[in-house]
Enzyme design. Structure first.
Site, PDB file in Angstrom:
ATOM      1  N   GLY A  32       0.778  -1.213  -0.050  1.00 33.88           N
ATOM      2  CA  GLY A  32      -0.135  -0.024  -0.108  1.00 33.88           C
ATOM      3  C   GLY A  32       0.782   1.119   0.122  1.00 33.88           C
ATOM      4  O   GLY A  32       0.362   2.294   0.588  1.00 33.88           O
ATOM      5  N   THR A  34       1.635   3.517  -2.145  1.00 26.45           N
ATOM      6  CA  THR A  34       1.012   4.502  -2.980  1.00 26.45           C
ATOM      7  C   THR A  34      -0.205   5.132  -2.438  1.00 26.45           C
ATOM      8  O   THR A  34      -0.809   5.912  -3.022  1.00 26.45           O
ATOM      9  CB  THR A  34       1.041   4.376  -4.295  1.00 26.45           C
ATOM     10  OG1 THR A  34       0.022   3.290  -4.712  1.00 26.45           O
ATOM     11  CG2 THR A  34       2.385   3.864  -5.098  1.00 26.45           C
ATOM     12  N   VAL A 110      -1.652  -8.133  -5.267  1.00 19.12           N
ATOM     13  CA  VAL A 110      -1.421  -8.796  -3.935  1.00 19.12           C
ATOM     14  C   VAL A 110      -1.920 -10.071  -3.961  1.00 19.12           C
ATOM     15  O   VAL A 110      -1.838 -10.774  -2.740  1.00 19.12           O
ATOM     16  CB  VAL A 110      -1.658  -7.838  -2.671  1.00 19.12           C
ATOM     17  CG1 VAL A 110      -0.553  -6.766  -2.556  1.00 19.12           C
ATOM     18  CG2 VAL A 110      -3.079  -7.502  -2.678  1.00 19.12           C
ATOM     19  N   ASP A 201      -2.629   0.587  16.361  1.00 19.31           N
ATOM     20  CA  ASP A 201      -3.534   1.703  16.819  1.00 19.31           C
ATOM     21  C   ASP A 201      -2.929   3.155  17.136  1.00 19.31           C
ATOM     22  O   ASP A 201      -2.013   2.865  18.203  1.00 19.31           O
ATOM     23  CB  ASP A 201      -4.540   1.216  18.040  1.00 19.31           C
ATOM     24  CG  ASP A 201      -5.533   2.091  18.402  1.00 19.31           C
ATOM     25  OD1 ASP A 201      -5.427   3.384  18.196  1.00 19.31           O
ATOM     26  OD2 ASP A 201      -6.616   1.500  18.964  1.00 19.31           O
ATOM     27  N   HIS A 202      -3.243   3.853  16.270  1.00 16.54           N
ATOM     28  CA  HIS A 202      -2.409   5.074  16.443  1.00 16.54           C
ATOM     29  C   HIS A 202      -2.501   5.830  17.566  1.00 16.54           C
ATOM     30  O   HIS A 202      -1.676   6.579  18.054  1.00 16.54           O
ATOM     31  CB  HIS A 202      -2.499   5.904  15.320  1.00 16.54           C
ATOM     32  CG  HIS A 202      -3.841   6.702  15.054  1.00 16.54           C
ATOM     33  ND1 HIS A 202      -4.842   6.301  14.477  1.00 16.54           N
ATOM     34  CD2 HIS A 202      -4.094   7.747  15.509  1.00 16.54           C
ATOM     35  CE1 HIS A 202      -5.962   7.071  14.695  1.00 16.54           C
ATOM     36  NE2 HIS A 202      -5.504   8.254  15.167  1.00 16.54           N
ATOM     37  N   GLU A 240     -15.027  15.184  17.768  1.00 15.23           N
ATOM     38  CA  GLU A 240     -14.539  15.667  16.691  1.00 15.23           C
ATOM     39  C   GLU A 240     -15.623  16.831  15.918  1.00 15.23           C
ATOM     40  O   GLU A 240     -16.856  16.684  16.237  1.00 15.23           O
ATOM     41  CB  GLU A 240     -14.450  14.469  15.327  1.00 15.23           C
ATOM     42  CG  GLU A 240     -13.534  13.234  15.855  1.00 15.23           C
ATOM     43  CD  GLU A 240     -13.632  12.175  14.893  1.00 15.23           C
ATOM     44  OE1 GLU A 240     -12.546  12.443  14.055  1.00 15.23           O
ATOM     45  OE2 GLU A 240     -14.261  11.452  14.854  1.00 15.23           O
ATOM     46  N   HIS A 264     -10.203   2.352  19.423  1.00  9.56           N
ATOM     47  CA  HIS A 264      -9.372   3.609  20.323  1.00  9.56           C
ATOM     48  C   HIS A 264      -9.660   3.771  21.567  1.00  9.56           C
ATOM     49  O   HIS A 264      -8.973   3.935  22.592  1.00  9.56           O
ATOM     50  CB  HIS A 264      -9.763   4.845  19.474  1.00  9.56           C
ATOM     51  CG  HIS A 264      -9.145   4.858  17.912  1.00  9.56           C
ATOM     52  ND1 HIS A 264      -8.016   4.187  17.652  1.00  9.56           N
ATOM     53  CD2 HIS A 264      -9.662   5.230  16.882  1.00  9.56           C
ATOM     54  CE1 HIS A 264      -7.680   4.299  16.226  1.00  9.56           C
ATOM     55  NE2 HIS A 264      -8.742   5.206  16.061  1.00  9.56           N
ATOM     56  N   LYS A 364     -19.048  12.751  16.184  1.00  6.07           N
ATOM     57  CA  LYS A 364     -18.795  13.356  14.975  1.00  6.07           C
ATOM     58  C   LYS A 364     -19.594  14.818  14.694  1.00  6.07           C
ATOM     59  O   LYS A 364     -20.520  15.046  15.528  1.00  6.07           O
ATOM     60  CB  LYS A 364     -18.799  12.876  13.689  1.00  6.07           C
ATOM     61  CG  LYS A 364     -17.843  11.932  13.514  1.00  6.07           C
ATOM     62  CD  LYS A 364     -17.657  11.215  12.107  1.00  6.07           C
ATOM     63  CE  LYS A 364     -16.558  10.684  11.679  1.00  6.07           C
ATOM     64  NZ  LYS A 364     -15.161  11.141  11.929  1.00  6.07           N
TER      65      LYS A 364
END
Length: 506
Positions: A32, A34, A110, A201-202, A240, A264, A364
């Protein structure tokens, strides 16, 4: 209200230190390459690690994607991403040239195993050139439907057979529900061992989240108070201001509960509730997180309506601009019952947290963009009339993760000018100009084999087990779908959830 600000510069795990770390040589194979995530996050993170000497001295970075690109074209793509998204104040051309020399590119479908043989030849040729002893890190920055194919083809082609170590990084989502998560894990476990799988998990890469491990075990004040004897409730909020934007195809099938809550926010819950000993290492954190999530009280279907609030945003105003409601967004069905807001009351049934409600909410198109954790302490004197009259507020700690990172302590102090007791905020804030970002910390951990801030299968399965009855209740319309105006902090029902217990959102 008075406010005191105390700032402190600090380094995160040595990332700003001049001390050099010797990392093992590695082939970094990015599927992935690109895509949008690689452009916005992965390439800038790798470049920043390069600038602060946190990449192995020998590294081969091979981008894999559907597009047919030459190595030079791919390097230009990487350079463009750095010019647009790197947090480096300026791009040094000599350093950039050195960094780009690590890169190569391989076009590949892939799903077809034949192409992996060519990729294997490329990997081996570059390993011989760079002197890399077949340590391979596979990063799958791809849609979930390709994860199984790639994992299988890696082993089938021989790419996954190495003389050194191998690691597999996977982005969320990991499953759509409990069954699909279990099916995916069963298939992956045939190809890779659990200790080789790094589910990213960022949120766990955010410095303030990683610092949660130090608040209770490294600070005696918090360690003594971080339990049901002193804590009245815990609140975790991730709000958010943005709407669904260009993600309608995914989001209308996922909703806030899958997009934010199951992953999260459940991770924030585990990190907040951990009760750590004086000595902390990777295994201790993993075991404590598992203990917390497995102690989470399950909800029966008939209990869900009284403990979970779901809602959807309608038209409203964000930052003085009118915005459309969710059902008016491009790509969203006009009769969609998808949730864009979730609030829930959870209980951790262990000796530390029994009787303390944990409230979680995310949504959101809310009033502000913010991620924070509030620890509200008990106030035994709150029933005394004199304290009510003087507006004494219970002590609470606010850990702000986003948009700024700080810890705020709200206490009561006497104002010498008025001779009255008033609440005051004491803020501890980091102002480090070179503080690493989430992907920098997580990639650095993966390169050195530290998985403490990655998500392990027992955590994934346990969170899905808690969420699954909620998903079923939503599908069967056992939980009403509330609505809230864009620009608000959610529906009134979310406020009532806390008011029933004598609390309010902070």
């Amino acid at each position: 209200m008075n406010e005191v600000m105390i700032s402190q510069d600090y380094n995160i795990k040595g990332c700003n230190s001049n001390k050099k770390l010797r990392l093992e040589p590695v082939s970094f194979i990015l599927f992935g390459a690109t895509g949008d995530l690689a452009k916005r996050k992965i390439f800038p993170a790798l470049y920043q690690l390069f600038l602060v000497n946190r990449l192995p001295h020998c590294i081969s970075i091979i981008g894999v994607g559907r597009k047919k690109l030459s190595d030079d074209s791919f390097k230009m793509h990487v350079k463009d991403s750095l010019n647009e998204y790197s947090r480096a104040s300026n791009i040094d051309e000599m350093k950039l040239t050195k960094f780009l020399s690590y890169f190569s590119y391989q076009g590949l479908d892939v799903t077809e195993c034949e192409g992996y043989t060519i990729l294997l030849d490329t990997v081996k040729t570059r390993e011989e050139h760079f002197g890399i002893p077949e340590n391979r890190l596979f990063y799958l920055s791809v849609s979930p439907e390709y994860v199984q194919d790639i994992a299988r083809n890696l082993n089938k082609s021989g790419l996954g057979s190495t003389k050194g170590w191998r690691r597999l990084i996977i982005e969320k989502p990991f499953g759509h529900d409990l069954q699909t998560a279990q099916e995916l894990n069963n298939k992956l476990s045939h190809e890779f061992n659990e200790e080789e799988i790094y589910r990213i998990d960022h949120y766990l890469g955010k410095p303030m989240v990683q610092n949660l491990e130090s608040y209770d075990f490294a600070n005696s004040l918090f360690r003594e108070l971080w339990n049901s004897k002193y804590v009245a409730n815990v609140q975790i909020t991730a709000s958010e201001t943005v709407g669904v934007e260009e993600r309608a195809g995914y989001y209308d099938q996922a909703g806030a509960i899958r997009d934010m809550f199951q992953n999260h926010l459940m991770q924030l819950l585990m990190m907040t509730a951990m009760n750590l000993p004086n000595k902390v290492d990777e295994d201790v954190i993993m075991n404590e997180k598992r203990t917390i999530i497995q102690s989470l009280r399950p909800l029966q279907k008939f209990e869900i309506e009284n403990n979970v609030i779901r809602a959807q945003y309608g038209p409203g105003e964000i930052l003085n601009s009118k915005v459309a409601g969710y059902r008016e967004e491009l790509g969203v069905s006009s009769n969609s019952h998808n949730d864009t807001f979730i609030a829930a009351r959870l209980w951790i049934d262990n000796c530390t947290w029994t009787g303390v409600p944990f409230y979680i909410r995310t949504g959101k198109r809310m009033k502000e963009k913010s991620t924070k954790i509030v620890i509200k302490f008990k106030e035994e004197l709150k029933s005394l009339d004199i304290f009510k009259e003087k507006m004494i507020v219970p002590l609470h700690v606010v850990i702000t993760i986003n948009p700024e990172e700080k810890v705020s302590l709200k206490i009561n102090m006497k104002n010498p000018l008025t001779n009255t007791t008033e609440p005051i905020n004491i803020d501890f804030s980091s102002k480090s100009e070179n503080q690493p970002e989430a992907y920098e910390l997580l990639l650095f951990d993966a390169l050195r084999g530290d998985s403490r801030f990655y998500v392990h299968w027992n955590e994934v399965e346990s969170t899905w087990k808690w969420v699954q009855p909620v998903l079923e209740a939503f599908k069967e319309n056992l939980v009403p779908l509330h609505h809230y105006d864009s620009g608000s902090m959610g529906p009134d029902a979310a406020d009532s959830l806390l008011e029933a217990d004598g609390f309010e959102w902070i």
